[in-house]
Design a protein around this motif. Structure first.
Motif: not given
Length: 309
Positions: A59, A67, A92
């Motif tokens: 991530l 994101q 996110v």
């Protein structure tokens, strides 16, 4: 193939975001097996398993646009909870596709960390792909992803830093994400250290893939060690296992149960059966420890709802 510098970079990105889990010893286990064992207690990791290392690394490496749109994965357990936590940590939005039969406490844990949980009857992959495409989300594979594998390598770096005298590392194996990262880190720095994977006999997709020389798929994969019951071997993880892992051995269901009970009773670590796989291999004599031997205790997400009177 993640380089050692890439793994070190991932480890720096995880600092102060995830736990540096302890390495503990047990004189009872050492006496029982006549070995010098150390346990990497990853059950104390955020969300109770190693998976946050790789998923948070993934991530953090997404583009700002990715994101903002959000991510999605498919999982019945540890990866779902880990992605939910990692997504909240990284800011996110996350969606998790889970089977309608998923353990309620794991569904609740994913939701508590802010993930949108989609419970599905039927084809999970089809539902995952449909939701991903309809919403423009970035798919995150639970284990067959370069960034995920690289993040898991941070565990290998910690082991080497804490116990530079290691001779062997034993790692539970599902789809191969954890052992790929750990082995890549260990072998690039200390190629003489043995790295051995352990998987259930009833979910031995990695052993079958190694024998075939290409990723295989199992028609069914069921084990008491549900965290290791991957039906497929990764296309990215297999080459890393071929290059860096010395051996992958299989263990029986009975040994997994016995090993879980043994570790709980002797060490008081509340591990899940998947995390007991290295001890199961010792119980069945599948591996002979050489030098200081690290057992990766990969998680502790037991289904506590089964503890009823």
């Amino acid at each position: 193939m993640p380089t050692i510098e890439e793994i070190r970079g991932a480890a720096r990105g995880l600092e102060e975001r995830v736990h540096r889990t302890p390495v503990v010893t047990s004189s009872a286990l050492n006496e029982l097996f006549g070995a010098d064992l150390v346990l990497k207690a990853e059950l104390f990791q955020k969300t109770g398993s190693f998976k946050v290392r790789g998923l948070l690394t993934k991530l953090l490496r997404l583009s700002p646009a990715q994101q903002q749109r959000g991510v999605i994965t498919v999982s019945a357990g540890n990866a779902a909870c880990a992605l939910a936590w990692a997504a909240r940590s990284a800011g996110v939005p996350a969606t998790v596709v889970m089977p309608a039969t998923a353990v309620p406490v794991k569904v609740a844990a994913a939701r508590a960390d802010g993930a949108a949980v989609e419970l599905v009857d039927g084809d999970l992959i089809a539902a995952y792909e449909r939701i991903r495409d309809e919403r423009g989300l970035t798919g995150v594979h639970p284990f067959d992803d370069e960034d995920v594998i690289t993040g898991h390598g941070s565990l290998g770096l910690e082991l080497l830093a804490d116990r530079p005298d290691l001779g062997t590392v034993m790692v539970p194996v599902g789809g191969g994400g954890l052992i790929s990262g750990v082995a890549a880190a260990v072998k690039q720095l200390r190629p003489e250290i043995r790295v051995i994977g352990i998987e259930p006999e009833q979910a031995d997709v990695v052993s079958r893939s190694l024998a075939a020389g290409e990723p295989q798929k199992l028609p069914t994969a069921r084990s008491v060690a549900d965290g290791l019951a991957a039906p497929v071997c990764g296309t990215l993880t297999l080459p890393l296992i071929q290059q860096y892992v010395d051996e992958v051995v299989r263990v029986s269901e009975a040994a997994l149960v016995d090993a879980t009970r043994l570790v709980m009773s002797r060490t008081k670590l509340a591990l899940e059966p998947a995390a007991a796989a290295p001890v199961a291999a010792l119980l069945e004599g599948r591996v002979q420890p050489a030098g200081v031997t690290a057992l990766v205790v990969s998680g502790g997400n037991l289904d506590v709802t089964k503890l009823t009177l």
